[in-house]
Scaffold this motif. Structure first.
Motif, mmCIF file in Angstrom:
data_model
loop_
_atom_site.group_PDB
_atom_site.id
_atom_site.type_symbol
_atom_site.label_atom_id
_atom_site.label_comp_id
_atom_site.label_asym_id
_atom_site.label_seq_id
_atom_site.Cartn_x
_atom_site.Cartn_y
_atom_site.Cartn_z
ATOM 1 N N HIS A 122 0.836 -1.213 0.000
ATOM 2 C CA HIS A 122 0.000 0.000 0.000
ATOM 3 C C HIS A 122 0.863 1.253 0.000
ATOM 4 O O HIS A 122 0.495 2.263 -0.604
ATOM 5 C CB HIS A 122 -0.943 0.000 1.207
ATOM 6 C CG HIS A 122 -2.125 -0.901 1.021
ATOM 7 N ND1 HIS A 122 -3.159 -0.601 0.167
ATOM 8 C CD2 HIS A 122 -2.436 -2.107 1.559
ATOM 9 C CE1 HIS A 122 -4.069 -1.582 0.198
ATOM 10 N NE2 HIS A 122 -3.638 -2.514 1.037
ATOM 11 N N ARG A 123 1.995 1.193 0.683
ATOM 12 C CA ARG A 123 2.867 2.378 0.679
ATOM 13 C C ARG A 123 3.289 2.706 -0.754
ATOM 14 O O ARG A 123 3.226 3.850 -1.191
ATOM 15 C CB ARG A 123 4.102 2.140 1.556
ATOM 16 C CG ARG A 123 4.964 3.378 1.743
ATOM 17 C CD ARG A 123 6.287 3.079 2.427
ATOM 18 N NE ARG A 123 7.100 2.091 1.710
ATOM 19 C CZ ARG A 123 7.781 2.319 0.585
ATOM 20 N NH1 ARG A 123 7.757 3.514 0.040
ATOM 21 N NH2 ARG A 123 8.482 1.356 -0.004
ATOM 22 N N ARG A 124 3.647 1.654 -1.488
ATOM 23 C CA ARG A 124 4.088 1.887 -2.879
ATOM 24 C C ARG A 124 2.952 2.462 -3.714
ATOM 25 O O ARG A 124 3.130 3.425 -4.459
ATOM 26 C CB ARG A 124 4.592 0.582 -3.497
ATOM 27 C CG ARG A 124 6.002 0.208 -3.049
ATOM 28 C CD ARG A 124 6.638 -0.780 -4.011
ATOM 29 N NE ARG A 124 5.894 -2.033 -4.085
ATOM 30 C CZ ARG A 124 6.170 -3.109 -3.378
ATOM 31 N NH1 ARG A 124 7.173 -3.103 -2.528
ATOM 32 N NH2 ARG A 124 5.458 -4.210 -3.512
ATOM 33 N N LEU A 125 1.759 1.893 -3.578
ATOM 34 C CA LEU A 125 0.607 2.382 -4.346
ATOM 35 C C LEU A 125 0.287 3.826 -3.968
ATOM 36 O O LEU A 125 0.042 4.671 -4.827
ATOM 37 C CB LEU A 125 -0.629 1.518 -4.052
ATOM 38 C CG LEU A 125 -0.848 0.260 -4.888
ATOM 39 C CD1 LEU A 125 -1.994 -0.551 -4.303
ATOM 40 C CD2 LEU A 125 -1.146 0.617 -6.351
ATOM 41 N N ALA A 126 0.295 4.089 -2.651
ATOM 42 C CA ALA A 126 -0.061 5.433 -2.186
ATOM 43 C C ALA A 126 0.967 6.454 -2.672
ATOM 44 O O ALA A 126 0.603 7.563 -3.088
ATOM 45 C CB ALA A 126 -0.157 5.454 -0.661
ATOM 46 N N GLU A 127 2.243 6.071 -2.626
ATOM 47 C CA GLU A 127 3.274 7.013 -3.103
ATOM 48 C C GLU A 127 3.082 7.301 -4.575
ATOM 49 O O GLU A 127 3.173 8.448 -5.018
ATOM 50 C CB GLU A 127 4.665 6.452 -2.828
ATOM 51 C CG GLU A 127 5.085 6.762 -1.407
ATOM 52 C CD GLU A 127 6.427 6.165 -1.031
ATOM 53 O OE1 GLU A 127 7.079 5.534 -1.889
ATOM 54 O OE2 GLU A 127 6.799 6.314 0.146
ATOM 55 N N GLU A 128 2.767 6.239 -5.319
ATOM 56 C CA GLU A 128 2.550 6.419 -6.760
ATOM 57 C C GLU A 128 1.389 7.399 -7.000
ATOM 58 O O GLU A 128 1.413 8.177 -7.948
ATOM 59 C CB GLU A 128 2.228 5.044 -7.348
ATOM 60 C CG GLU A 128 2.281 4.988 -8.843
ATOM 61 C CD GLU A 128 1.901 3.596 -9.366
ATOM 62 O OE1 GLU A 128 2.258 2.583 -8.725
ATOM 63 O OE2 GLU A 128 1.223 3.554 -10.406
ATOM 64 N N ALA A 129 0.398 7.345 -6.119
ATOM 65 C CA ALA A 129 -0.784 8.217 -6.283
ATOM 66 C C ALA A 129 -0.582 9.580 -5.618
ATOM 67 O O ALA A 129 -1.506 10.389 -5.575
ATOM 68 C CB ALA A 129 -2.014 7.521 -5.709
ATOM 69 N N GLY A 130 0.602 9.794 -5.044
ATOM 70 C CA GLY A 130 0.905 11.103 -4.450
ATOM 71 C C GLY A 130 0.395 11.300 -3.033
ATOM 72 O O GLY A 130 0.329 12.418 -2.536
ATOM 73 N N VAL A 131 -0.001 10.191 -2.372
ATOM 74 C CA VAL A 131 -0.516 10.319 -1.000
ATOM 75 C C VAL A 131 0.216 9.350 -0.052
ATOM 76 O O VAL A 131 -0.394 8.750 0.844
ATOM 77 C CB VAL A 131 -2.051 10.082 -0.937
ATOM 78 C CG1 VAL A 131 -2.807 11.230 -1.576
ATOM 79 C CG2 VAL A 131 -2.445 8.747 -1.591
ATOM 80 N N GLY A 132 1.523 9.246 -0.261
ATOM 81 C CA GLY A 132 2.323 8.315 0.538
ATOM 82 C C GLY A 132 2.180 8.521 2.035
ATOM 83 O O GLY A 132 2.281 7.583 2.824
ATOM 84 N N GLU A 133 1.899 9.765 2.440
ATOM 85 C CA GLU A 133 1.818 10.059 3.879
ATOM 86 C C GLU A 133 0.613 9.381 4.545
ATOM 87 O O GLU A 133 0.554 9.295 5.780
ATOM 88 C CB GLU A 133 1.769 11.584 4.109
ATOM 89 C CG GLU A 133 0.444 12.277 3.797
ATOM 90 C CD GLU A 133 0.169 12.450 2.285
ATOM 91 O OE1 GLU A 133 1.048 12.119 1.466
ATOM 92 O OE2 GLU A 133 -0.940 12.913 1.948
ATOM 93 N N LEU A 134 -0.322 8.878 3.747
ATOM 94 C CA LEU A 134 -1.501 8.231 4.354
ATOM 95 C C LEU A 134 -1.189 6.850 4.920
ATOM 96 O O LEU A 134 -1.940 6.319 5.734
ATOM 97 C CB LEU A 134 -2.637 8.096 3.323
ATOM 98 C CG LEU A 134 -3.314 9.394 2.879
ATOM 99 C CD1 LEU A 134 -4.423 9.100 1.886
ATOM 100 C CD2 LEU A 134 -3.875 10.155 4.084
ATOM 101 N N ALA A 203 -9.923 8.838 1.463
ATOM 102 C CA ALA A 203 -9.057 9.736 0.680
ATOM 103 C C ALA A 203 -8.054 8.925 -0.148
ATOM 104 O O ALA A 203 -7.717 9.303 -1.281
ATOM 105 C CB ALA A 203 -8.315 10.685 1.620
ATOM 106 N N TYR A 204 -7.604 7.819 0.402
ATOM 107 C CA TYR A 204 -6.646 6.964 -0.305
ATOM 108 C C TYR A 204 -7.278 6.387 -1.574
ATOM 109 O O TYR A 204 -6.720 6.468 -2.670
ATOM 110 C CB TYR A 204 -6.202 5.859 0.653
ATOM 111 C CG TYR A 204 -5.323 4.772 0.078
ATOM 112 C CD1 TYR A 204 -4.267 5.055 -0.783
ATOM 113 C CD2 TYR A 204 -5.532 3.431 0.438
ATOM 114 C CE1 TYR A 204 -3.449 4.047 -1.281
ATOM 115 C CE2 TYR A 204 -4.723 2.420 -0.038
ATOM 116 C CZ TYR A 204 -3.694 2.724 -0.908
ATOM 117 O OH TYR A 204 -2.893 1.725 -1.397
#
Ligand SMILES: Cc1cc2nc3c(=O)[nH]c(=O)nc-3n(C[C@H](O)[C@H](O)[C@H](O)COP(=O)(O)OP(=O)(O)OC[C@H]3O[C@@H](n4cnc5c(N)ncnc54)[C@H](O)[C@@H]3O)c2cc1C
Length: 420
Positions: A122-134, A203-204
């Protein structure tokens, strides 16, 4: 390159869309609701990304508790009387699924690969989507009134250990140091450091869909109602407003997926395990860890909106009105976990929500080609662990659509298991 229609923009559909786009496919996402919106289980869940969540809900001897589930409409698990006749076939399969330790162990083993690397995926996916901090990975704290309460769950913790889960055991003092906000009622703790959290799952999911659209996906606010097939080949996804031509379709419609699966040869006994949350805005406390109190059967987690208390299982079907008193139970229990929470919370400080866990009776999702049309891929039924397992499931969907051998053995997730 194929054109894949992803039905449903919860965590499973959103992550699958991103994975399919990464593989170079053309993607249409179909959902009548807002991606990550309140209609989706993915919006209001407990936010936990727990590789340790391999333990199914059904366990040996559980049938003895059924009368209590019927008698107490506010208990952690409740069945509405009026729904019982419709529920019986699912309930009997559910009770049988965990009737022996061996069955529980088999389920845990089958869940393990879907959950194992979840925080990292999920960290990788979130970073790719610009929301890594979530995505955070500070561990999750399981707290117990006494050590004996932890030992009473020995089977579950043994199965976790057998599936590669490690933890730190914390004494009364250590617990206090780690989590000063916690009530002194809890004198024993278990910290699973590899567990993580998605601080704002709604939001994610919205960010993943936005990212997918940025990569070229088309987002349509329509509802899928079926498929047009030629022989066993998919030609189009039928919606309430017409057809969308498609080479592949992914059923990721959460607790409503069985209605579509039935159209392509699979009768899946999918139920909704309705769950609730209460979010206390500006709670005046800030727990350091996501917490799971053993006696509350709920997640207590900080989110950008406030302290979220999520849990409860209510078996009452898709259509019955919510019983908001259940969200009140979660809110009230929170004061037993965090004594510094204000006693009288103004109504406008507490927001409540009810959502539908998409649950099979055996606690395993359906992932794989549909029996009647291999161009349609099932990706639903993740019950209590869909947020966590969404990332691995999405990768499997992309493997199936791309014709690659999947990285995880799919046999335990076959929808055909329900024909037996
Ligand atoms: C109280 C609670 C706490 C939970 N806690 C956790 C947790 O801490 N960790 C965890 O991993 N899991 C947790 N879960 C479970 C998790 O939330 C779900 O398993 C997961 O969100 C399911 O995701 P999904 O994408 O399959 O379905 P959903 O998120 O429900 O999304 C399905 C989407 O499909 C759309 N749809 C439905 N029908 C159609 C149709 N015909 N056509 C087009 N679109 C359609 C819907 O509008 C919806 O947006 C919890 C659930 C609840 C209720």
């Amino acid at each position: 390159m194929v054109h894949a229609v992803v039905i449903g923009a919860g965590i499973v559909g959103a992550a699958a869309a991103v994975e399919l786009l990464r593989d170079g496919h053309r993607v249409t996402i179909l959902d009548p609701g807002d991606p990550g919106g309140e209609q989706a289980a993915s919006y209001g869940n407990g936010t936990l990304l727990n590789p340790s969540s391999v333990i199914p809900m059904s366990s040996p001897g559980l049938w003895r508790k059924v009368p209590g589930w019927l008698a107490d409409p506010l208990g952690p698990l409740a069945i509405r009387w009026t729904y019982l006749p419709r529920l019986l076939p699912w309930l009997s399969r559910f009770l049988r699924a965990g009737a022996t330790e061996a069955r529980m162990a088999a389920t845990a083993q089958a869940l393990q690969p879907l959950l194992a690397d979840a925080p990292e995926r999920h960290r990788r996916l979130a970073e790719e989507a610009g929301v890594g901090e979530l995505i955070t990975r500070q561990g999750v704290l399981f707290v117990f009134p006494t050590r004996a309460d932890f030992e009473a769950e020995a089977l579950a913790w043994r199965l976790r250990r057998e599936n590669g889960v490690h933890w730190l055991e914390l004494s009364d003092d250590e617990l206090r140091q780690r989590e000063p906000t916690l009530s002194r009622r809890y004198t024993f703790g278990v910290l699973v450091e590899e567990n993580g959290q998605c601080r704002d799952p709604g939001a994610y999911v919205a960010a993943l869909v936005q990212h997918a659209v940025g990569l070229g996906a088309r987002l349509l606010r329509d509802k899928a109602i079926g498929f047009r097939l030629e022989g066993t080949g998919l030609r189009a996804v039928r919606t309430t407003v017409g057809e969308i031509e498609a080479d592949r379709a992914v059923i990721a419609a959460g607790a409503r997926s069985h209605l579509l699966a039935a159209e392509v040869g699979d009768r899946v006994p999918l139920e909704t395990e309705r769950g609730y949350h209460a979010v206390i805005a500006e709670p005046g406390i800030a727990p350091r860890y996501p917490l799971m109190p053993s006696d509350g059967k709920m997640a207590c987690v900080m989110t950008p909106q406030g302290l979220r208390l999520a849990g409860q299982v209510e078996l009452a079907g898709l259509e019955a009105a919510p019983n908001w008193r259940r969200a009140g139970v979660l809110r009230d229990f929170a004061r037993r976990v965090f004594p510094d929470l204000p006693a009288d919370l103004p109504v406008d400080k507490v927001k409540v929500w009810m959502g539908h866990r998409p649950s099979t009776p055996d606690g395993l999702p359906c992932i794989g080609p549909a029996s009647g049309c291999p161009d349609v891929v099932h990706a639903f039924g993740h019950g209590h662990v869909g947020l966590t397992a969404g990332a691995a499931t999405a990768r499997l969907v992309a493997d199936l659509v791309g014709g690659r051998p999947p990285s995880i053995q799919l046999a335990p997730y076959s929808a055909a298991r329900f024909r037996r």
